[in-house]
Design a protein around this motif. Structure first.
Motif, PDB file in Angstrom:
ATOM      1  N   GLY A 150      -3.343  -9.351   7.233  1.00  0.00           N
ATOM      2  CA  GLY A 150      -2.683  -8.641   8.324  1.00  0.00           C
ATOM      3  C   GLY A 150      -1.855  -7.451   7.895  1.00  0.00           C
ATOM      4  O   GLY A 150      -1.378  -6.691   8.735  1.00  0.00           O
ATOM      5  N   LYS A 151      -1.673  -7.253   6.605  1.00  0.00           N
ATOM      6  CA  LYS A 151      -0.823  -6.170   6.100  1.00  0.00           C
ATOM      7  C   LYS A 151      -1.653  -4.957   5.691  1.00  0.00           C
ATOM      8  O   LYS A 151      -2.813  -5.077   5.305  1.00  0.00           O
ATOM      9  N   GLY A 152      -1.021  -3.782   5.735  1.00  0.00           N
ATOM     10  CA  GLY A 152      -1.648  -2.537   5.313  1.00  0.00           C
ATOM     11  C   GLY A 152      -0.886  -1.355   5.865  1.00  0.00           C
ATOM     12  O   GLY A 152      -0.048  -1.510   6.767  1.00  0.00           O
ATOM     13  N   PRO A 153      -1.148  -0.165   5.352  1.00  0.00           N
ATOM     14  CA  PRO A 153      -0.405   1.024   5.782  1.00  0.00           C
ATOM     15  C   PRO A 153      -0.878   1.556   7.133  1.00  0.00           C
ATOM     16  O   PRO A 153      -2.044   1.429   7.496  1.00  0.00           O
ATOM     17  N   GLY A 176     -10.756  -9.710  -2.032  1.00  0.00           N
ATOM     18  CA  GLY A 176     -10.471  -9.818  -0.610  1.00  0.00           C
ATOM     19  C   GLY A 176     -11.302  -8.886   0.249  1.00  0.00           C
ATOM     20  O   GLY A 176     -12.385  -8.428  -0.151  1.00  0.00           O
ATOM     21  N   GLU A 177     -10.763  -8.590   1.439  1.00  0.00           N
ATOM     22  CA  GLU A 177     -11.475  -7.795   2.431  1.00  0.00           C
ATOM     23  C   GLU A 177     -10.501  -6.849   3.112  1.00  0.00           C
ATOM     24  O   GLU A 177      -9.413  -7.259   3.525  1.00  0.00           O
ATOM     25  N   ALA A 178     -10.912  -5.588   3.235  1.00  0.00           N
ATOM     26  CA  ALA A 178     -10.098  -4.587   3.922  1.00  0.00           C
ATOM     27  C   ALA A 178     -10.914  -3.962   5.038  1.00  0.00           C
ATOM     28  O   ALA A 178     -12.075  -3.604   4.842  1.00  0.00           O
ATOM     29  N   THR A 179     -10.306  -3.844   6.210  1.00  0.00           N
ATOM     30  CA  THR A 179     -10.891  -3.043   7.272  1.00  0.00           C
ATOM     31  C   THR A 179     -10.204  -1.687   7.189  1.00  0.00           C
ATOM     32  O   THR A 179      -8.967  -1.600   7.265  1.00  0.00           O
ATOM     33  N   ILE A 180     -11.014  -0.653   6.972  1.00  0.00           N
ATOM     34  CA  ILE A 180     -10.507   0.684   6.694  1.00  0.00           C
ATOM     35  C   ILE A 180     -10.865   1.613   7.838  1.00  0.00           C
ATOM     36  O   ILE A 180     -12.029   1.696   8.240  1.00  0.00           O
ATOM     37  N   ARG A 181      -9.870   2.304   8.353  1.00  0.00           N
ATOM     38  CA  ARG A 181     -10.124   3.332   9.355  1.00  0.00           C
ATOM     39  C   ARG A 181     -10.114   4.674   8.658  1.00  0.00           C
ATOM     40  O   ARG A 181      -9.156   5.027   7.964  1.00  0.00           O
ATOM     41  N   ILE A 182     -11.209   5.426   8.829  1.00  0.00           N
ATOM     42  CA  ILE A 182     -11.358   6.755   8.243  1.00  0.00           C
ATOM     43  C   ILE A 182     -11.732   7.688   9.389  1.00  0.00           C
ATOM     44  O   ILE A 182     -12.865   7.648   9.867  1.00  0.00           O
ATOM     45  N   GLY A 183     -10.774   8.484   9.856  1.00  0.00           N
ATOM     46  CA  GLY A 183     -11.028   9.321  11.021  1.00  0.00           C
ATOM     47  C   GLY A 183     -11.321   8.431  12.213  1.00  0.00           C
ATOM     48  O   GLY A 183     -10.563   7.510  12.528  1.00  0.00           O
ATOM     49  N   ASP A 184     -12.468   8.660  12.876  1.00  0.00           N
ATOM     50  CA  ASP A 184     -12.865   7.853  14.034  1.00  0.00           C
ATOM     51  C   ASP A 184     -13.715   6.646  13.651  1.00  0.00           C
ATOM     52  O   ASP A 184     -14.133   5.885  14.526  1.00  0.00           O
ATOM     53  N   VAL A 236      -7.952  13.815   6.276  1.00  0.00           N
ATOM     54  CA  VAL A 236      -8.520  12.913   7.279  1.00  0.00           C
ATOM     55  C   VAL A 236      -7.564  11.733   7.452  1.00  0.00           C
ATOM     56  O   VAL A 236      -7.150  11.102   6.473  1.00  0.00           O
ATOM     57  N   TRP A 237      -7.218  11.420   8.706  1.00  0.00           N
ATOM     58  CA  TRP A 237      -6.339  10.282   8.989  1.00  0.00           C
ATOM     59  C   TRP A 237      -7.038   8.992   8.567  1.00  0.00           C
ATOM     60  O   TRP A 237      -8.216   8.808   8.844  1.00  0.00           O
ATOM     61  N   HIS A 238      -6.300   8.132   7.914  1.00  0.00           N
ATOM     62  CA  HIS A 238      -6.874   6.873   7.447  1.00  0.00           C
ATOM     63  C   HIS A 238      -5.788   5.821   7.261  1.00  0.00           C
ATOM     64  O   HIS A 238      -4.601   6.137   7.209  1.00  0.00           O
ATOM     65  N   GLY A 239      -6.221   4.587   7.173  1.00  0.00           N
ATOM     66  CA  GLY A 239      -5.343   3.454   6.911  1.00  0.00           C
ATOM     67  C   GLY A 239      -6.209   2.224   6.731  1.00  0.00           C
ATOM     68  O   GLY A 239      -7.423   2.269   6.969  1.00  0.00           O
ATOM     69  N   THR A 288      -5.539 -12.939  -0.239  1.00  0.00           N
ATOM     70  CA  THR A 288      -4.914 -11.733  -0.763  1.00  0.00           C
ATOM     71  C   THR A 288      -5.919 -10.589  -0.878  1.00  0.00           C
ATOM     72  O   THR A 288      -7.062 -10.800  -1.278  1.00  0.00           O
ATOM     73  N   LEU A 289      -5.472  -9.384  -0.517  1.00  0.00           N
ATOM     74  CA  LEU A 289      -6.243  -8.164  -0.757  1.00  0.00           C
ATOM     75  C   LEU A 289      -5.663  -7.483  -1.982  1.00  0.00           C
ATOM     76  O   LEU A 289      -4.461  -7.219  -2.046  1.00  0.00           O
ATOM     77  N   ARG A 290      -6.532  -7.226  -2.966  1.00  0.00           N
ATOM     78  CA  ARG A 290      -6.147  -6.414  -4.133  1.00  0.00           C
ATOM     79  C   ARG A 290      -7.084  -5.228  -4.131  1.00  0.00           C
ATOM     80  O   ARG A 290      -8.312  -5.377  -4.157  1.00  0.00           O
ATOM     81  N   MET A 291      -6.492  -4.027  -4.083  1.00  0.00           N
ATOM     82  CA  MET A 291      -7.292  -2.822  -3.967  1.00  0.00           C
ATOM     83  C   MET A 291      -6.626  -1.684  -4.728  1.00  0.00           C
ATOM     84  O   MET A 291      -5.410  -1.497  -4.637  1.00  0.00           O
TER      85      MET A 291
END
Length: 116
Positions: free
Chosen positions: A39-42, A58-66, A83-86, A94-97
């Protein structure tokens, strides 16, 4: 001259994440070594240079632009400059990236600050 930077010297206070700024150590790149709970991330942000992510665990859902992508251990994702991202840890553990910034210093604009 070889140098080792102890993790505790670059750990963000109160966090498990490491922040390395290359200019401080004679390197042309900077990075975050993220260790996040589910649930954590920038929040959305951007940089004037590219950023490359390598998911170590782990697993990350990444938003890159749209676009939104899911990256898992072993996957790599790239965002172009300005480009907006998070990302968010959407896995069960745990996510390690490794978040590699193509700059010797980190410059970041938060989306929430865009109209300030």
């Amino acid at each position: 001259m070889a140098a080792v930077i102890p993790a505790d010297e670059i750990r963000i206070p109160g966090s498990r994440t490491l922040r390395f700024e290359g200019r401080d150590h004679g390197s042309g790149v900077s990075f975050f070594l993220v260790t996040n709970a589910p649930g954590k991330g920038p929040d959305l942000h951007r940089h004037p240079y590219s950023e490359t992510w390598s998911v170590l665990e782990g697993e990350a859902t990444i938003r890159i632009g749209d676009d939104t992508v899911v990256a898992r251990a072993g996957d790599t994702a790239v965002v172009r400059p300005d480009v907006w991202h998070g990302f968010t840890n959407t896995g069960a553990g745990t996510l390690r990236m490794m978040c590699i910034h193509a700059s010797d210093t980190m410059t970041q604009q938060m989306k929430s600050e865009e109209n300030l």
